[in-house]
Design a protein around this motif. Structure first.
Motif, short mmCIF file in Angstrom:
data_model
loop_
_atom_site.label_atom_id
_atom_site.label_comp_id
_atom_site.label_asym_id
_atom_site.label_seq_id
_atom_site.Cartn_x
_atom_site.Cartn_y
_atom_site.Cartn_z
N GLY A 1 0.79 -1.22 0.00
CA GLY A 1 0.00 0.00 0.00
C GLY A 1 0.82 1.27 0.00
N GLY A 2 0.25 2.31 -0.60
CA GLY A 2 0.93 3.59 -0.66
C GLY A 2 1.96 3.67 -1.77
N GLY A 3 1.95 2.70 -2.69
CA GLY A 3 2.86 2.74 -3.82
C GLY A 3 4.26 2.25 -3.52
N GLY A 4 4.49 1.68 -2.33
CA GLY A 4 5.81 1.17 -1.98
C GLY A 4 6.13 -0.10 -2.74
N ALA A 5 7.38 -0.26 -3.16
CA ALA A 5 7.82 -1.48 -3.84
C ALA A 5 9.32 -1.64 -3.64
CB ALA A 5 7.49 -1.43 -5.32
N ILE A 6 9.75 -2.88 -3.43
CA ILE A 6 11.18 -3.17 -3.31
C ILE A 6 11.51 -4.43 -4.10
CG2 ILE A 6 11.46 -2.06 -1.05
CD1 ILE A 6 11.45 -4.85 0.18
N SER A 7 12.71 -4.49 -4.61
CA SER A 7 13.18 -5.66 -5.34
C SER A 7 13.54 -6.76 -4.36
CB SER A 7 14.41 -5.32 -6.17
OG SER A 7 14.08 -4.38 -7.15
N CYS A 8 13.42 -7.99 -4.80
CA CYS A 8 13.78 -9.13 -3.97
C CYS A 8 14.27 -10.27 -4.86
CB CYS A 8 12.61 -9.59 -3.11
SG CYS A 8 11.22 -10.28 -4.04
#
Length: 82
Positions: free
Chosen positions: A21-28
């Motif tokens: 939520g809130g547009g957060g994104a991280i690579s994994c």
């Protein structure tokens, strides 16, 4: 070590993205995967919420997930039904 998973996971090495939520994104990097869950590796699990979406880039698939455990650089997620 006792196994508590509903289904045995297979080891993989796949690029992924965790979004929330809130547009957060991280690579994994997804290190193991099954029909019911996965274990993505991240730089830090700090700030990753309990509910998230995991995108498996090679499979062009995304799944809504619930975090079930956290370790130094990995999290364990269970795929939400449906």
């Amino acid at each position: 070590m006792e196994e508590h998973r509903a289904e045995q996971r297979r080891r993989v090495l796949k690029a992924g993205t965790i979004s929330f939520g809130g547009g957060g994104a991280i690579s994994c990097t997804i290190r193991n995967l099954s029909e019911t869950g996965a274990a993505p590796e991240v730089e830090s699990p700090v700030g990753i919420p309990d509910q998230l979406t995991l995108l498996v880039e090679a499979e062009h698939s995304s799944r809504h997930c619930q975090v079930v455990w956290r370790k130094e650089k990995r999290i364990g997620v269970r795929f939400a039904p449906g």
